[in-house]
Design an enzyme around this catalytic site. Structure first.
Site, PDB file in Angstrom:
ATOM      1  N   LYS A  14      30.950  88.935   4.222  1.00  0.00           N
ATOM      2  CA  LYS A  14      31.385  89.732   1.906  1.00  0.00           C
ATOM      3  C   LYS A  14      32.341  90.245   2.418  1.00  0.00           C
ATOM      4  O   LYS A  14      33.237  89.903   1.479  1.00  0.00           O
ATOM      5  CB  LYS A  14      30.003  90.240   1.830  1.00  0.00           C
ATOM      6  CG  LYS A  14      28.756  89.847   1.470  1.00  0.00           C
ATOM      7  CD  LYS A  14      27.978  91.156   1.264  1.00  0.00           C
ATOM      8  CE  LYS A  14      27.646  91.986   2.009  1.00  0.00           C
ATOM      9  NZ  LYS A  14      27.171  91.936   3.262  1.00  0.00           N
ATOM     10  N   ARG A  89      22.061  96.803  -4.010  1.00  0.00           N
ATOM     11  CA  ARG A  89      21.449  96.170  -2.728  1.00  0.00           C
ATOM     12  C   ARG A  89      19.934  96.929  -3.194  1.00  0.00           C
ATOM     13  O   ARG A  89      19.259  96.856  -1.475  1.00  0.00           O
ATOM     14  CB  ARG A  89      22.605  97.652  -1.193  1.00  0.00           C
ATOM     15  CG  ARG A  89      22.973  97.133  -0.265  1.00  0.00           C
ATOM     16  CD  ARG A  89      23.673  97.733   0.027  1.00  0.00           C
ATOM     17  NE  ARG A  89      23.562  97.332   1.876  1.00  0.00           N
ATOM     18  CZ  ARG A  89      25.023  97.326   2.062  1.00  0.00           C
ATOM     19  NH1 ARG A  89      25.931  96.918   0.733  1.00  0.00           N
ATOM     20  NH2 ARG A  89      24.989  97.115   3.388  1.00  0.00           N
ATOM     21  N   ARG A 128      32.571  92.516  16.479  1.00  0.00           N
ATOM     22  CA  ARG A 128      33.124  93.815  15.299  1.00  0.00           C
ATOM     23  C   ARG A 128      33.320  95.015  15.574  1.00  0.00           C
ATOM     24  O   ARG A 128      33.914  96.505  15.437  1.00  0.00           O
ATOM     25  CB  ARG A 128      32.707  93.749  14.225  1.00  0.00           C
ATOM     26  CG  ARG A 128      32.978  93.784  13.106  1.00  0.00           C
ATOM     27  CD  ARG A 128      32.737  94.588  11.687  1.00  0.00           C
ATOM     28  NE  ARG A 128      32.156  95.117  11.000  1.00  0.00           N
ATOM     29  CZ  ARG A 128      31.304  94.301   9.447  1.00  0.00           C
ATOM     30  NH1 ARG A 128      31.497  94.068   9.027  1.00  0.00           N
ATOM     31  NH2 ARG A 128      30.109  94.755  10.160  1.00  0.00           N
ATOM     32  N   ARG A 134      33.187 100.593  14.618  1.00  0.00           N
ATOM     33  CA  ARG A 134      33.259 101.014  13.760  1.00  0.00           C
ATOM     34  C   ARG A 134      31.447 101.602  13.782  1.00  0.00           C
ATOM     35  O   ARG A 134      31.060 100.572  14.358  1.00  0.00           O
ATOM     36  CB  ARG A 134      32.371  99.644  12.659  1.00  0.00           C
ATOM     37  CG  ARG A 134      32.817  99.836  10.899  1.00  0.00           C
ATOM     38  CD  ARG A 134      32.897  99.056   9.982  1.00  0.00           C
ATOM     39  NE  ARG A 134      31.452  99.104   9.087  1.00  0.00           N
ATOM     40  CZ  ARG A 134      30.873  97.885   8.329  1.00  0.00           C
ATOM     41  NH1 ARG A 134      31.762  97.420   8.088  1.00  0.00           N
ATOM     42  NH2 ARG A 134      29.740  98.073   8.366  1.00  0.00           N
ATOM     43  N   ARG A 145      19.845  98.136   9.590  1.00  0.00           N
ATOM     44  CA  ARG A 145      20.479  97.451   8.958  1.00  0.00           C
ATOM     45  C   ARG A 145      19.925  95.939   7.887  1.00  0.00           C
ATOM     46  O   ARG A 145      20.083  95.969   7.588  1.00  0.00           O
ATOM     47  CB  ARG A 145      22.296  97.356   9.111  1.00  0.00           C
ATOM     48  CG  ARG A 145      23.335  98.854   8.618  1.00  0.00           C
ATOM     49  CD  ARG A 145      24.272  98.711   9.898  1.00  0.00           C
ATOM     50  NE  ARG A 145      24.912  98.037   8.917  1.00  0.00           N
ATOM     51  CZ  ARG A 145      26.445  97.101  10.072  1.00  0.00           C
ATOM     52  NH1 ARG A 145      26.287  98.005  11.341  1.00  0.00           N
ATOM     53  NH2 ARG A 145      27.000  96.520   9.369  1.00  0.00           N
TER      54      ARG A 145
HETATM   55  P1  ADP Z   1      27.747  95.969   6.426  1.00  0.00           P
HETATM   56  O1  ADP Z   1      26.906  94.740   5.010  1.00  0.00           O
HETATM   57  O2  ADP Z   1      27.867  95.406   7.740  1.00  0.00           O
HETATM   58  O3  ADP Z   1      26.744  96.692   6.390  1.00  0.00           O
HETATM   59  P2  ADP Z   1      29.056  97.606   4.312  1.00  0.00           P
HETATM   60  O4  ADP Z   1      30.082  98.417   4.027  1.00  0.00           O
HETATM   61  O5  ADP Z   1      28.545  96.866   3.088  1.00  0.00           O
HETATM   62  O6  ADP Z   1      28.467  97.133   5.342  1.00  0.00           O
HETATM   63  O7  ADP Z   1      27.727  98.966   4.379  1.00  0.00           O
HETATM   64  C1  ADP Z   1      27.647 100.153   5.062  1.00  0.00           C
HETATM   65  C2  ADP Z   1      26.798 101.317   4.932  1.00  0.00           C
HETATM   66  O8  ADP Z   1      27.419 102.034   3.407  1.00  0.00           O
HETATM   67  C3  ADP Z   1      25.508 100.897   4.393  1.00  0.00           C
HETATM   68  O9  ADP Z   1      24.742 100.372   5.734  1.00  0.00           O
HETATM   69  C4  ADP Z   1      24.978 102.059   3.823  1.00  0.00           C
HETATM   70  O10 ADP Z   1      24.972 102.823   4.397  1.00  0.00           O
HETATM   71  C5  ADP Z   1      26.427 102.012   2.914  1.00  0.00           C
HETATM   72  N1  ADP Z   1      26.059 101.080   1.833  1.00  0.00           N
HETATM   73  C6  ADP Z   1      27.213 100.124   0.726  1.00  0.00           C
HETATM   74  N2  ADP Z   1      27.430  99.760  -0.321  1.00  0.00           N
HETATM   75  C7  ADP Z   1      25.677 100.949  -0.374  1.00  0.00           C
HETATM   76  C8  ADP Z   1      24.843 100.886  -1.381  1.00  0.00           C
HETATM   77  N3  ADP Z   1      25.057  99.948  -2.627  1.00  0.00           N
HETATM   78  N4  ADP Z   1      23.936 101.386  -1.650  1.00  0.00           N
HETATM   79  C9  ADP Z   1      23.570 102.307  -0.888  1.00  0.00           C
HETATM   80  N5  ADP Z   1      24.369 102.233   0.579  1.00  0.00           N
HETATM   81  C10 ADP Z   1      25.304 101.672   0.516  1.00  0.00           C
END
Ligand code: ADP
Length: 188
Positions: A14, A89, A128, A134, A145
């Site tokens: 994404k 989400r 990654r 990360r 996740r």
């Molecule tokens: P990925 O899609 O690889 O999990 P992201 O950068 O989108 O990576 O998200 C990393 C972390 O940030 C998530 O596991 C969560 O803890 C937090 N996070 C990101 N976006 C949201 C959201 N909309 N609501 C709640 N937590 C979020």
């Protein structure tokens, strides 16, 4: 006016695709994950609250996310369109977004589900983690996740299918191919 939501599991690509398309099409790229990581890096109060959830692979509580998104969507660079990456989400966040968009008199054209099989996702995320360091890209957190995605985020596929907004794109193809298909979605 292009306004898109990118759905899809962690590791689906994404972020990579959203950055490319936002640049190519002059859209604001709004990644809640990037915004949270920036807050953590700057030790802001929000970052301090969010860090533990992120490291465990849990969603950060909605109360922390919703103000952040409201604020971001009020900034001038969003006027020419946007891509939401990693938000909403869960169903509660989707309901909030509906309300917010109604308030600010914006609509959302399409919701893209970037579809990738689990074994490919895990392999990408482990790689990654090794390359970028990360802290949530370790195997245990990755599995959590994916579980959180299935339980809380995947129901949004139905939510947006029912509203006839969902477009599925196969994310398990060469990067340029995925970009080309997403570009078609934008042009349609
Ligand atoms: P990925 O899609 O690889 O999990 P992201 O950068 O989108 O990576 O998200 C990393 C972390 O940030 C998530 O596991 C969560 O803890 C937090 N996070 C990101 N976006 C949201 C959201 N909309 N609501 C709640 N937590 C979020």
């Amino acid at each position: 006016m292009t306004r898109l939501i990118f759905l899809g599991p962690p590791g689906a690509g994404k972020g990579t695709q959203a950055i490319k398309l936002a640049q190519a099409c002059g859209l604001a790229h709004i990644s809640t994950g990037d915004m949270l990581r920036a807050s953590v890096a700057q030790n802001t109060p929000l970052g301090e609250k969010a860090k533990g959830y992120m490291d465990r692979g849990e969603l950060v509580p909605d109360a922390l996310i919703l103000d952040m998104v409201r604020e971001r969507l009020s900034q001038p660079d969003t006027k020419s369109g946007w891509i939401l990456d990693g938000f909403p989400r869960n169903v509660n966040q989707a309901g909030f977004l509906d309300q917010l968009l109604a308030e600010i008199k914006q609509g959302c054209d399409r919701v893209v589900n970037l579809d990738v099989p689990d074994d490919v996702l895990i392999a990408r995320l482990v790689l990654r983690g090794q390359q970028q360091g990360r802290s949530d890209d370790n195997e245990e957190t990755i599995r959590r996740r994916l579980q959180v995605y299935r339980d809380q985020t995947a129901p949004l596929i139905d939510y947006y299918t029912q509203r006839q907004q969902l477009v599925v794109v196969d994310g398990d193809q060469p990067m340029q191919e995925v970009t080309a298909q997403l570009q078609k979605v934008i042009e349609d």
